[in-house]
Scaffold this motif. Structure first.
Motif, PDB file in Angstrom:
ATOM      1  N   SER A 106       0.835  -1.206   0.000  1.00  0.00           N
ATOM      2  CA  SER A 106       0.000   0.000   0.000  1.00  0.00           C
ATOM      3  C   SER A 106       0.867   1.252   0.000  1.00  0.00           C
ATOM      4  N   TRP A 107       1.811   1.300   0.946  1.00  0.00           N
ATOM      5  CA  TRP A 107       2.686   2.468   1.050  1.00  0.00           C
ATOM      6  C   TRP A 107       3.542   2.639  -0.200  1.00  0.00           C
ATOM      7  N   ASN A 108       4.056   1.525  -0.716  1.00  0.00           N
ATOM      8  CA  ASN A 108       4.898   1.594  -1.920  1.00  0.00           C
ATOM      9  C   ASN A 108       4.108   2.074  -3.140  1.00  0.00           C
ATOM     10  N   ALA A 109       2.824   1.696  -3.191  1.00  0.00           N
ATOM     11  CA  ALA A 109       1.983   2.140  -4.309  1.00  0.00           C
ATOM     12  C   ALA A 109       1.846   3.658  -4.296  1.00  0.00           C
ATOM     13  N   VAL A 110       1.678   4.230  -3.104  1.00  0.00           N
ATOM     14  CA  VAL A 110       1.570   5.685  -2.991  1.00  0.00           C
ATOM     15  C   VAL A 110       2.903   6.350  -3.310  1.00  0.00           C
ATOM     16  N   LEU A 111       3.999   5.789  -2.778  1.00  0.00           N
ATOM     17  CA  LEU A 111       5.323   6.361  -3.044  1.00  0.00           C
ATOM     18  C   LEU A 111       5.649   6.313  -4.538  1.00  0.00           C
ATOM     19  N   ALA A 112       5.304   5.205  -5.186  1.00  0.00           N
ATOM     20  CA  ALA A 112       5.530   5.089  -6.627  1.00  0.00           C
ATOM     21  C   ALA A 112       4.692   6.119  -7.373  1.00  0.00           C
ATOM     22  N   GLY A 113       3.461   6.315  -6.900  1.00  0.00           N
ATOM     23  CA  GLY A 113       2.585   7.309  -7.515  1.00  0.00           C
ATOM     24  C   GLY A 113       3.138   8.716  -7.373  1.00  0.00           C
ATOM     25  N   CYS A 114       3.715   9.001  -6.209  1.00  0.00           N
ATOM     26  CA  CYS A 114       4.341  10.312  -6.002  1.00  0.00           C
ATOM     27  C   CYS A 114       5.506  10.509  -6.963  1.00  0.00           C
ATOM     28  N   GLY A 115       6.304   9.452  -7.122  1.00  0.00           N
ATOM     29  CA  GLY A 115       7.440   9.528  -8.035  1.00  0.00           C
ATOM     30  C   GLY A 115       7.001   9.733  -9.471  1.00  0.00           C
ATOM     31  N   GLN A 116       5.931   9.023  -9.874  1.00  0.00           N
ATOM     32  CA  GLN A 116       5.436   9.118 -11.246  1.00  0.00           C
ATOM     33  C   GLN A 116       4.881  10.500 -11.560  1.00  0.00           C
ATOM     34  N   ASN A 117       4.343  11.157 -10.538  1.00  0.00           N
ATOM     35  CA  ASN A 117       3.682  12.445 -10.752  1.00  0.00           C
ATOM     36  C   ASN A 117       4.492  13.640 -10.245  1.00  0.00           C
ATOM     37  N   GLY A 118       5.769  13.398  -9.917  1.00  0.00           N
ATOM     38  CA  GLY A 118       6.637  14.494  -9.507  1.00  0.00           C
ATOM     39  C   GLY A 118       6.263  15.135  -8.186  1.00  0.00           C
ATOM     40  N   LEU A 119       5.707  14.351  -7.272  1.00  0.00           N
ATOM     41  CA  LEU A 119       5.247  14.880  -5.985  1.00  0.00           C
ATOM     42  C   LEU A 119       6.291  14.589  -4.907  1.00  0.00           C
ATOM     43  N   GLY A 120       7.397  15.318  -4.939  1.00  0.00           N
ATOM     44  CA  GLY A 120       8.497  15.064  -4.018  1.00  0.00           C
ATOM     45  C   GLY A 120       8.161  15.345  -2.575  1.00  0.00           C
ATOM     46  N   VAL A 121       7.546  16.495  -2.295  1.00  0.00           N
ATOM     47  CA  VAL A 121       7.190  16.856  -0.913  1.00  0.00           C
ATOM     48  C   VAL A 121       6.215  15.834  -0.337  1.00  0.00           C
ATOM     49  N   GLU A 122       5.232  15.440  -1.145  1.00  0.00           N
ATOM     50  CA  GLU A 122       4.259  14.450  -0.699  1.00  0.00           C
ATOM     51  C   GLU A 122       4.915  13.086  -0.452  1.00  0.00           C
ATOM     52  N   ALA A 123       5.896  12.725  -1.297  1.00  0.00           N
ATOM     53  CA  ALA A 123       6.607  11.457  -1.122  1.00  0.00           C
ATOM     54  C   ALA A 123       7.346  11.425   0.203  1.00  0.00           C
ATOM     55  N   VAL A 124       7.975  12.552   0.544  1.00  0.00           N
ATOM     56  CA  VAL A 124       8.696  12.644   1.815  1.00  0.00           C
ATOM     57  C   VAL A 124       7.733  12.476   2.986  1.00  0.00           C
ATOM     58  N   SER A 166      13.868  13.493  -6.906  1.00  0.00           N
ATOM     59  CA  SER A 166      14.519  13.856  -8.152  1.00  0.00           C
ATOM     60  C   SER A 166      13.666  14.827  -8.956  1.00  0.00           C
ATOM     61  N   HIS A 167      12.375  14.509  -9.101  1.00  0.00           N
ATOM     62  CA  HIS A 167      11.484  15.355  -9.891  1.00  0.00           C
ATOM     63  C   HIS A 167      11.235  16.719  -9.238  1.00  0.00           C
ATOM     64  N   SER A 168      11.360  16.785  -7.927  1.00  0.00           N
ATOM     65  CA  SER A 168      11.079  18.038  -7.216  1.00  0.00           C
ATOM     66  C   SER A 168      12.335  18.796  -6.829  1.00  0.00           C
ATOM     67  N   GLY A 169      13.507  18.248  -7.169  1.00  0.00           N
ATOM     68  CA  GLY A 169      14.756  18.935  -6.874  1.00  0.00           C
ATOM     69  C   GLY A 169      15.106  18.983  -5.397  1.00  0.00           C
ATOM     70  N   LEU A 170      14.647  17.979  -4.630  1.00  0.00           N
ATOM     71  CA  LEU A 170      14.929  17.939  -3.192  1.00  0.00           C
ATOM     72  C   LEU A 170      16.291  17.266  -2.974  1.00  0.00           C
ATOM     73  N   SER A 177      19.840  11.521 -11.933  1.00  0.00           N
ATOM     74  CA  SER A 177      18.829  12.463 -12.396  1.00  0.00           C
ATOM     75  C   SER A 177      18.719  13.659 -11.451  1.00  0.00           C
ATOM     76  N   LEU A 178      18.751  13.376 -10.145  1.00  0.00           N
ATOM     77  CA  LEU A 178      18.650  14.439  -9.139  1.00  0.00           C
ATOM     78  C   LEU A 178      19.824  15.419  -9.247  1.00  0.00           C
ATOM     79  N   LEU A 179      21.027  14.885  -9.352  1.00  0.00           N
ATOM     80  CA  LEU A 179      22.220  15.733  -9.448  1.00  0.00           C
ATOM     81  C   LEU A 179      22.246  16.494 -10.768  1.00  0.00           C
ATOM     82  N   GLY A 180      21.800  15.823 -11.822  1.00  0.00           N
ATOM     83  CA  GLY A 180      21.776  16.477 -13.122  1.00  0.00           C
ATOM     84  C   GLY A 180      20.805  17.644 -13.154  1.00  0.00           C
TER      85      GLY A 180
END
Length: 319
Positions: free
Chosen positions: A229-247, A273-277, A306-309
């Motif tokens: 369940s938790w991984n599904a949400v974390l993966a969803g955050c990653g797919q949609n660029g939701l860095g703050v929400e993922a944290v 990576s997507h949110s530049g955190l 990707s994050l560093l780039g």
């Protein structure tokens, strides 16, 4: 003893016992044949499997549905499709066990046409049969055909189970069909599967794959959540660029006493990576091994690259 060895992944020991049983002059039971065939499947020993198949024919056990299931599993795991067809031709019983196994194994080997033929030739079809073929088309990226089959399944009076629903939700996610996913969600209430953990996890993934944030609502409504369940949400955050929400989700998961795994870190790193955190990304990357003993894999390194780039800190890539 043979079955016990197989269940505990000691296939070689199981086959040695089966050989001793045969040499002693005793006739193996159908369960002995079935367990030994599963041992051959697990070890990839097709030559031993063929010998057991010959013995089963000699003792006329090859008509038994459970032995037939074992034979199909063994030949499929060894990718001997020709012999799968030969076994299916001897299945005269109307028991669905071997037929369902045949359909599943053919689907597993990406042989959709053969799986469909096996499905059409079944003397009877139950929910397992329908789910196997629906799942096969969903995994192959043919969501439209999966739903076409689902319509026929309902017309035949067969009630879907949690696996059927999860496969259909997976198809909705791949097609980006949110409205269709909503209809399947409504159906889960009608058939009493709305509280099923398996289905709820599939709903989370479906919403995020469709770019909808309703996945957050699903996990908040769940009375029980597992690592999936938790991984599904974390993966969803990653797919949609939701860095703050993922944290934040990662923090909630830790607070709930759930230990993160490789997939958890992949989701949160992708979000960072997507949110530049940058700082958070480095913190989680180092925490994997230092705090949880998890060695980063190539996908985790890709997220860091990707994050560093994105941050313009390419000089740190070698570190």
């Amino acid at each position: 003893m043979i079955a016990g060895f197989v269940q505990n992944r000691h296939s070689r020991e199981a086959l040695k016992l089966f050989s001793e049983l045969h040499r002693s002059g005793l006739v193996p039971s159908h369960s002995g044949f079935t367990s030994s065939l599963f041992a051959c499947a697990n070890s990839g020993d097709i030559e031993m499997g063929k010998q057991i198949h010959s013995l089963a024919i000699k003792r006329r056990f090859h008509f038994n549905p459970f032995v037939g299931n074992g034979l199909i599993c063994m030949y499929a795991k060894c990718r001997n499709i020709q012999d799968i067809s030969r076994v299916s031709g001897t299945m005269i019983a109307r028991d669905n066990v071997p037929w369902n196994s045949l359909d599943y194994r053919l689907s597993e080997n990406c042989l959709l046409d053969d799986a469909r033929k096996a499905f059409e030739n079944m003397p009877e079809r139950d929910v397992v049969s329908w789910t196997a073929i629906i799942s096969a088309y969903e995994q192959a990226g043919h969501g439209d055909i999966a739903f076409e089959l689902f319509g026929k399944m309902l017309a035949g009076g067969v009630k879907p189970n949690q696996s059927t629903i999860s496969s259909l939700l997976g198809a909705c996610g791949c097609m980006g069909a949110t409205k269709l996913g909503e209809q399947i969600r409504a159906l889960t209430h009608k058939v009493g599967l709305n509280a099923c953990l398996f289905v709820s996890n599939a709903l989370i993934s479906m919403y995020f794959k469709c770019g909808s944030l309703d996945g957050f609502q699903i996990i908040q409504e769940m009375s029980y959540r597992d690592i999936v369940s938790w991984n599904a949400v974390l993966a969803g955050c990653g797919q949609n660029g939701l860095g703050v929400e993922a944290v934040e989700i990662f923090r909630q998961m830790q607070a709930a006493g759930i230990l993160p795994n490789e997939i958890s870190f992949l989701g949160v790193l992708c979000g960072c990576s997507h949110s530049g955190l940058m700082d958070k990304g480095w913190e989680y990357f180092h925490s994997m091994h230092q705090d949880y003993g998890i060695m980063p894999l190539v996908h985790h390194y890709s997220c860091m690259v990707s994050l560093l780039g994105r941050a313009g800190r390419l000089s740190e890539l070698k570190s």
